[in-house]
Design an enzyme around this catalytic site. Sequence first.
Site, short mmCIF file in Angstrom:
data_model
loop_
_atom_site.label_atom_id
_atom_site.label_comp_id
_atom_site.label_asym_id
_atom_site.label_seq_id
_atom_site.Cartn_x
_atom_site.Cartn_y
_atom_site.Cartn_z
N SER A 28 0.83 -1.21 0.00
CA SER A 28 0.00 0.00 0.00
C SER A 28 0.85 1.25 0.00
CB SER A 28 -0.95 0.00 1.21
OG SER A 28 -1.88 -1.05 1.11
N HIS A 62 -4.82 3.79 7.60
CA HIS A 62 -4.66 4.04 6.17
C HIS A 62 -5.27 5.39 5.79
CE1 HIS A 62 -2.77 0.45 4.55
NE2 HIS A 62 -3.50 -0.29 5.37
#
Length: 208
Positions: A28, A62
């Site tokens: 990510s 995130h």
Amino acid sequence: MKKLVEVQNDDVPPRLVLILGGARSGKSTFAERLALESERRVAFIATATASDDDMRDRIARHQAARPAHWQTIEEPLHLATAVRQAAEHADVILLDCLTVWLSNWLFAQHDSDAPFDEQMISAGYYDAALQEIAELLQVASTFAPGKTLLCVSNEVGLGIVPAYALGRVYRDVLGLVNQRVATAAARVYLMVAGLGVDIKRLHETATL
């Protein structure tokens, strides 16, 4: 790290890039850095749902790490629709991730009161999941020049064979999903300890 357009060595950035790796390999972070350094408009497609405290914490981390000006679309199931929507306003669409999407999709197909066994494979799970991916790839193939889809996915086939049926079905279907996306992608990065290796370029140049 070079910018996305420079990695391609072309005036036009790639339409599709796959970032693949194991848990905590930096997938990510790498994908987000590619999107950020492209200096283009970014949309983030989140497939995760806050199903428990651990997932809620992961989602929050995130979200906090992403630039506030990125458009976020939360879509656990309908990838092609979400990507089509994102492409109307963004130049880089970051889909994170195919792994969680497949988990959502498998459970959505299954009657939770019925036993989950490998006979479901013959019921069309493989074909149905791959059809969803085909629709996603079709959308990406129609992008105007300058638009890029970054897909994040896990490599789950390098460990032991799962002891339970659902795990085996999941592993096998995800392996096929990753193969389809990798075949269509212009770049495929394998993440190892936070480092991205362009394995598609190595594959194209490999000889005996």
